[in-house]
Design a protein around this motif. Sequence first.
Motif, short mmCIF file in Angstrom:
data_model
loop_
_atom_site.label_atom_id
_atom_site.label_comp_id
_atom_site.label_asym_id
_atom_site.label_seq_id
_atom_site.Cartn_x
_atom_site.Cartn_y
_atom_site.Cartn_z
N TYR A 16 0.85 -1.20 0.00
CA TYR A 16 0.00 0.00 0.00
C TYR A 16 0.87 1.24 0.00
O TYR A 16 0.53 2.26 -0.58
N VAL A 22 3.02 -5.73 1.96
CA VAL A 22 2.05 -6.44 2.80
C VAL A 22 1.97 -7.90 2.34
O VAL A 22 1.96 -8.81 3.16
N PRO A 41 -2.30 -14.23 11.69
CA PRO A 41 -2.58 -13.15 12.64
C PRO A 41 -3.13 -11.90 11.96
O PRO A 41 -3.00 -11.73 10.74
N SER A 42 -3.75 -11.07 12.76
CA SER A 42 -4.29 -9.82 12.29
C SER A 42 -3.20 -9.00 11.62
O SER A 42 -2.08 -8.92 12.13
N GLY A 43 -3.53 -8.44 10.47
CA GLY A 43 -2.59 -7.56 9.78
C GLY A 43 -1.60 -8.28 8.88
O GLY A 43 -0.71 -7.67 8.30
N THR A 44 -1.77 -9.59 8.72
CA THR A 44 -0.79 -10.35 7.94
C THR A 44 -1.07 -10.33 6.44
O THR A 44 -0.24 -10.80 5.65
N GLY A 45 -2.24 -9.80 6.06
CA GLY A 45 -2.50 -9.65 4.63
C GLY A 45 -3.55 -10.59 4.06
O GLY A 45 -3.70 -10.70 2.84
N LYS A 46 -4.34 -11.23 4.93
CA LYS A 46 -5.38 -12.16 4.45
C LYS A 46 -6.44 -11.43 3.63
O LYS A 46 -6.81 -11.88 2.54
N SER A 47 -6.93 -10.33 4.16
CA SER A 47 -7.95 -9.58 3.41
C SER A 47 -7.35 -8.99 2.14
O SER A 47 -7.99 -8.97 1.08
N THR A 48 -6.11 -8.53 2.26
CA THR A 48 -5.44 -7.98 1.08
C THR A 48 -5.35 -9.04 -0.02
O THR A 48 -5.59 -8.73 -1.20
N GLU A 176 -13.69 -13.48 6.70
CA GLU A 176 -14.17 -13.57 8.08
C GLU A 176 -15.70 -13.62 8.14
O GLU A 176 -16.32 -12.83 8.86
N HIS A 209 -10.50 -16.58 11.45
CA HIS A 209 -9.65 -16.55 12.64
C HIS A 209 -9.82 -17.80 13.49
O HIS A 209 -8.94 -18.13 14.28
N1 LIG Z 1 -6.36 0.27 2.25
C1 LIG Z 1 -5.22 0.15 2.95
N2 LIG Z 1 -4.30 1.15 2.93
C2 LIG Z 1 -3.15 1.04 3.62
N3 LIG Z 1 -2.79 -0.02 4.33
C3 LIG Z 1 -3.67 -1.05 4.39
C4 LIG Z 1 -4.91 -1.01 3.69
N4 LIG Z 1 -5.56 -2.18 3.92
C5 LIG Z 1 -4.76 -2.90 4.71
N5 LIG Z 1 -3.62 -2.23 4.99
C6 LIG Z 1 -2.50 -2.73 5.82
O1 LIG Z 1 -2.05 -3.95 5.26
C7 LIG Z 1 -1.73 -4.88 6.28
C8 LIG Z 1 -2.55 -6.14 6.05
O2 LIG Z 1 -3.92 -5.86 6.25
P1 LIG Z 1 -5.06 -6.92 5.99
O3 LIG Z 1 -6.35 -6.24 6.27
O4 LIG Z 1 -4.88 -7.54 4.66
O5 LIG Z 1 -4.74 -8.00 7.12
P2 LIG Z 1 -5.60 -9.22 7.63
O6 LIG Z 1 -4.68 -10.39 7.67
O7 LIG Z 1 -6.83 -9.34 6.84
O8 LIG Z 1 -5.94 -8.80 9.14
P3 LIG Z 1 -7.26 -9.12 10.02
O9 LIG Z 1 -7.06 -10.52 10.50
O10 LIG Z 1 -7.17 -8.14 11.15
O11 LIG Z 1 -8.45 -8.94 9.16
C9 LIG Z 1 -2.00 -4.19 7.59
O12 LIG Z 1 -0.80 -3.67 8.07
C10 LIG Z 1 -2.95 -3.08 7.23
O13 LIG Z 1 -2.80 -1.99 8.09
#
Ligand SMILES: Nc1ncnc2c1ncn2[C@@H]1O[C@H](COP(=O)(O)OP(=O)(O)OP(=O)(O)O)[C@@H](O)[C@H]1O
Length: 253
Positions: A16, A22, A41-48, A176, A209
């Motif tokens: 990003y 990420v 874990p949270s923030g690891t990039g699963k949603s990304t 999720e 999760h």
């Molecule tokens: N639109 C965005 N702009 C900037 N950074 C982002 C954006 N979306 C996610 N991030 C960052 O990318 C990293 C991965 O986020 P992501 O949401 O993919 O994690 P996740 O594994 O889905 O977490 P969770 O389990 O909390 O849902 C995090 O550090 C988050 O802050």
Amino acid sequence: MSAAPILKIQGLEKSYTPGRPVLRGINLEIGAQGITAVIGPSGTGKSTLLRCINRLVEPTAGAILMGDEDLAKLRGSALRQARRRIGMVFQEYNLVERLSVMENVLTGRLGYVPLWRAWLRKYPEADIARAFALLDAVGLPDQATRRADALSGGQRQRVGIARALMQSPALLLADEPTSSLDPKTAVEVMELMARLTGEAGVPVIVNIHNVDLAKRFAIRIIGMTGGAVVFDGPPEALENHHLREIYGGEDWL
Ligand SMILES: Nc1ncnc2c1ncn2[C@@H]1O[C@H](COP(=O)(O)OP(=O)(O)OP(=O)(O)O)[C@@H](O)[C@H]1O
Ligand SMILES: [Mg+2]
């Protein structure tokens, strides 16, 4: 021989912010059937990762091959066409609150119905019949005319699943889908999603999760940490030392 994969992800990277990756080079082939659970874990990039697949997020590098197409490179109408083949179920349901359950399910067809018909809320009879059948299938046969904002979380997610299936997807992504639900409802929603996608032969990638739910419903578990895949295998192969590697720490298991 097993069927060709629905998706081939090659060298997928996402930053990003330049220089702060990420996703750090994801390579995955997703099979044409069954549920693949992504844990980490949270923030690891699963949603990304999921959002790169349906291009709610722009990949920085790499390829996401679906059939002959690289989803990572599609633009305009080709991207819209591809998105129609990918259903999405969200943690917070993403329903249109002031619309009826039926209208929410029908929006799954928006990609197919000409815009003027959607504005006039004129859907083909066949779509309406299918929406009723799906509401039946998700256990909400009597809820078609209720407003979405009158439903419980579990009911909303059932509508979310019906809406996603309404678009007859080739692939379903679920981010999720049970995290906002109580434990019993979470199991019921996973059971429903597993059954309906199994019957329709639609492969699913689900971020989740709850490791127990992942093991119970997925045929394959992908463990991510720090934007990379560190475990990839069947649920029975996932052991505590893998969970420590995925989530970090020693004392919680
Ligand atoms: N639109 C965005 N702009 C900037 N950074 C982002 C954006 N979306 C996610 N991030 C960052 O990318 C990293 C991965 O986020 P992501 O949401 O993919 O994690 P996740 O594994 O889905 O977490 P969770 O389990 O909390 O849902 C995090 O550090 C988050 O802050
Ligand atoms: Mg997430």
